[in-house]
Design a protein around this motif. Structure first.
Motif, mmCIF file in Angstrom:
data_model
loop_
_atom_site.group_PDB
_atom_site.id
_atom_site.type_symbol
_atom_site.label_atom_id
_atom_site.label_comp_id
_atom_site.label_asym_id
_atom_site.label_seq_id
_atom_site.Cartn_x
_atom_site.Cartn_y
_atom_site.Cartn_z
ATOM 1 N N LYS A 129 -47.935 -72.945 13.349
ATOM 2 C CA LYS A 129 -49.324 -73.401 13.430
ATOM 3 C C LYS A 129 -50.285 -72.219 13.437
ATOM 4 O O LYS A 129 -51.316 -72.233 12.748
ATOM 5 N N ALA A 130 -49.943 -71.176 14.203
ATOM 6 C CA ALA A 130 -50.809 -69.998 14.248
ATOM 7 C C ALA A 130 -50.865 -69.302 12.894
ATOM 8 O O ALA A 130 -51.915 -68.802 12.473
ATOM 9 N N ILE A 131 -49.742 -69.272 12.188
ATOM 10 C CA ILE A 131 -49.710 -68.639 10.865
ATOM 11 C C ILE A 131 -50.620 -69.381 9.897
ATOM 12 O O ILE A 131 -51.483 -68.790 9.233
ATOM 13 N N TRP A 132 -50.415 -70.700 9.806
ATOM 14 C CA TRP A 132 -51.114 -71.473 8.776
ATOM 15 C C TRP A 132 -52.552 -71.809 9.151
ATOM 16 O O TRP A 132 -53.419 -71.899 8.278
ATOM 17 N N SER A 133 -52.810 -72.003 10.441
ATOM 18 C CA SER A 133 -54.156 -72.426 10.848
ATOM 19 C C SER A 133 -55.076 -71.266 11.193
ATOM 20 O O SER A 133 -56.297 -71.397 11.077
ATOM 21 N N ASP A 134 -54.496 -70.148 11.621
ATOM 22 C CA ASP A 134 -55.317 -69.030 12.084
ATOM 23 C C ASP A 134 -55.237 -67.807 11.162
ATOM 24 O O ASP A 134 -56.252 -67.335 10.670
ATOM 25 N N HIS A 135 -54.026 -67.315 10.945
ATOM 26 C CA HIS A 135 -53.916 -66.036 10.245
ATOM 27 C C HIS A 135 -54.251 -66.137 8.765
ATOM 28 O O HIS A 135 -55.128 -65.412 8.268
ATOM 29 N N ILE A 136 -53.548 -66.997 8.048
ATOM 30 C CA ILE A 136 -53.702 -67.023 6.599
ATOM 31 C C ILE A 136 -55.112 -67.390 6.149
ATOM 32 O O ILE A 136 -55.649 -66.762 5.224
ATOM 33 N N PRO A 137 -55.788 -68.365 6.787
ATOM 34 C CA PRO A 137 -57.168 -68.648 6.347
ATOM 35 C C PRO A 137 -58.114 -67.471 6.513
ATOM 36 O O PRO A 137 -59.137 -67.399 5.820
ATOM 37 N N ASN A 138 -57.787 -66.566 7.429
ATOM 38 C CA ASN A 138 -58.671 -65.438 7.693
ATOM 39 C C ASN A 138 -58.172 -64.136 7.081
ATOM 40 O O ASN A 138 -58.656 -63.056 7.428
ATOM 41 N N SER A 139 -57.202 -64.234 6.184
ATOM 42 C CA SER A 139 -56.670 -63.045 5.532
ATOM 43 C C SER A 139 -57.035 -63.064 4.059
ATOM 44 O O SER A 139 -57.588 -64.034 3.545
ATOM 45 N N ASP A 140 -56.689 -61.998 3.366
ATOM 46 C CA ASP A 140 -56.998 -61.913 1.940
ATOM 47 C C ASP A 140 -55.779 -62.209 1.071
ATOM 48 O O ASP A 140 -55.791 -61.945 -0.130
ATOM 49 N N VAL A 141 -54.731 -62.782 1.658
ATOM 50 C CA VAL A 141 -53.514 -63.059 0.882
ATOM 51 C C VAL A 141 -53.639 -64.403 0.172
ATOM 52 O O VAL A 141 -54.365 -65.295 0.614
ATOM 53 N N THR A 142 -52.906 -64.532 -0.921
ATOM 54 C CA THR A 142 -52.792 -65.794 -1.640
ATOM 55 C C THR A 142 -51.345 -66.244 -1.558
ATOM 56 O O THR A 142 -50.433 -65.535 -1.991
ATOM 57 N N VAL A 143 -51.136 -67.399 -0.959
ATOM 58 C CA VAL A 143 -49.772 -67.913 -0.790
ATOM 59 C C VAL A 143 -49.233 -68.374 -2.134
ATOM 60 O O VAL A 143 -49.940 -69.026 -2.916
ATOM 61 N N ASN A 144 -47.978 -68.032 -2.400
ATOM 62 C CA ASN A 144 -47.307 -68.486 -3.607
ATOM 63 C C ASN A 144 -46.634 -69.817 -3.303
ATOM 64 O O ASN A 144 -45.563 -69.872 -2.699
ATOM 65 N N GLY A 145 -47.261 -70.893 -3.717
ATOM 66 C CA GLY A 145 -46.761 -72.218 -3.381
ATOM 67 C C GLY A 145 -45.539 -72.657 -4.151
ATOM 68 O O GLY A 145 -45.019 -73.738 -3.925
ATOM 69 N N LEU A 146 -45.054 -71.834 -5.080
ATOM 70 C CA LEU A 146 -43.918 -72.235 -5.909
ATOM 71 C C LEU A 146 -42.587 -71.811 -5.312
ATOM 72 O O LEU A 146 -41.532 -72.211 -5.803
ATOM 73 N N GLU A 147 -42.598 -70.980 -4.284
ATOM 74 C CA GLU A 147 -41.359 -70.457 -3.732
ATOM 75 C C GLU A 147 -41.085 -71.034 -2.348
ATOM 76 O O GLU A 147 -41.854 -71.820 -1.808
ATOM 77 N N ALA A 148 -39.947 -70.606 -1.775
ATOM 78 C CA ALA A 148 -39.490 -71.145 -0.503
ATOM 79 C C ALA A 148 -40.083 -70.369 0.668
ATOM 80 O O ALA A 148 -40.330 -69.166 0.587
ATOM 81 N N VAL A 149 -40.289 -71.063 1.773
ATOM 82 C CA VAL A 149 -40.625 -70.431 3.051
ATOM 83 C C VAL A 149 -39.305 -70.203 3.791
ATOM 84 O O VAL A 149 -38.476 -71.109 3.886
ATOM 85 N N LEU A 150 -39.116 -68.983 4.302
ATOM 86 C CA LEU A 150 -37.834 -68.600 4.875
ATOM 87 C C LEU A 150 -37.934 -68.322 6.368
ATOM 88 O O LEU A 150 -38.933 -67.783 6.845
ATOM 89 N N GLU A 151 -36.884 -68.683 7.081
ATOM 90 C CA GLU A 151 -36.619 -68.173 8.426
ATOM 91 C C GLU A 151 -35.424 -67.239 8.281
ATOM 92 O O GLU A 151 -34.400 -67.630 7.719
ATOM 93 N N ARG A 152 -35.533 -66.013 8.782
ATOM 94 C CA ARG A 152 -34.432 -65.045 8.657
ATOM 95 C C ARG A 152 -33.923 -64.671 10.048
ATOM 96 O O ARG A 152 -34.640 -64.117 10.867
ATOM 97 N N TYR A 153 -32.661 -64.992 10.288
ATOM 98 C CA TYR A 153 -32.015 -64.720 11.565
ATOM 99 C C TYR A 153 -31.016 -63.574 11.366
ATOM 100 O O TYR A 153 -30.210 -63.603 10.434
#
Length: 280
Positions: free
Chosen positions: A235-259
């Motif tokens: 929620k913090a990533i999508w609602s707070d950080h990304i809207p206030n950054s200059d990055v453009t999300v690539n909606g064609l690829e996967a979102v990863l969790e890396r353990y």
């Protein structure tokens, strides 16, 4: 006002009309992909499931007080025909519009009330500054299943089922990926894959999938809390950080969790990374 607040205001003002995802994204000044991920993270609903829920809840109120014309109610809440409205109403509430008007009961938990969200007043997760990382190409082998946005409680047991294959796939040791793909806003679902890096994909059990990801630049966030708190970080990533950054999300690829070796799968602690694909 954050972009999720803007979305809620726009939806509440327009849900009786025919609105599409693009209309909402344009009104709020964000990409469709970013909008959909951020809304789910903040509210637990997919965008269109929330819109449908608001329409049908309003219809249920009109019918409960005895609205005489089913078609008029359908048109009032944005449906173009009696048939389409009746089908959607029955799928959501388990009764027909006529049944509710005639006194049948629907569960209040199925109603979708307006969400009032002042994000500035909510408790926020303090994100560490992310880093950029180029990763891939990757060949992942894993166990994939479809989950709903509003119910992903099956993911822990999916990891338990995948553990039976560990050590048999020629995988890179001590690295596991949770992969979110195939986001479907129409039926509020996504595909989640418990996976490892395994270049040799021959002779795999039928129940395992192969996913090939190209070289990609990611924005990498570190989640240090218990794994059960991942939604707060998302929620913090999508609602707070990304809207206030200059990055453009690539909606064609996967979102990863890396353990990796930091993470303890028994206790759920130790931390892991969340990788958001971006355009370099």
């Amino acid at each position: 006002m954050g972009f999720v607040d803007k979305m809620l205001w726009f939806i509440e003002s327009n849900f009786r009309k025919t609105i599409e995802l693009e209309d909402i994204a344009d009104a709020c000044g964000v990409s469709r992909f970013h909008m959909c991920r951020g809304f789910v993270a903040a509210t637990g609903y997919s965008v269109m499931d929330y819109v449908r829920g608001r329409r049908l809840t309003e219809a249920a109120r009109l019918l409960a007080v005895g609205a005489p014309s089913i078609l008029d109610v359908a048109l009032e809440v944005g449906y173009g025909s009696h048939e389409a409205f009746t089908r959607a109403f029955r799928e959501r509430f388990g009764v027909t519009p006529e049944g509710l008007r005639d006194g049948q009961y629907i569960m209040s938990s199925l109603l979708v009330e307006p969400i009032r969200m002042n994000t500035a007043a909510q408790t926020r997760v303090s994100l560490e500054p992310p880093r950029r990382e180029k990763l891939g190409p990757l060949t992942l082998v894993g166990l994939g299943r479809v989950h709903r946005y509003d119910n992903n409680s099956g993911i822990p047991s999916q990891w338990t089922d995948f553990q039976a294959y560990e050590g048999t796939l020629g995988e890179t040791e001590n690295i596991w990926f949770g992969v979110c793909t195939d986001f479907n806003e129409e039926d509020s679902s996504f595909r989640y894959m418990c996976a490892v890096i395994a270049p040799d994909t021959g002779g795999l059990p039928d129940e395992l999938d192969v996913l090939k990801l190209p070289e990609q630049t990611y924005l990498v966030f570190t989640h240090r809390e218990h794994v059960s708190q991942i939604q707060a970080t998302m929620k913090a990533i999508w609602s707070d950080h990304i809207p206030n950054s200059d990055v453009t999300v690539n909606g064609l690829e996967a979102v990863l969790e890396r353990y990796d070796e930091r993470f303890h799968p028994v206790t759920g602690r130790g931390g892991f990374d969340i990788l958001i694909p971006i355009k370099a």
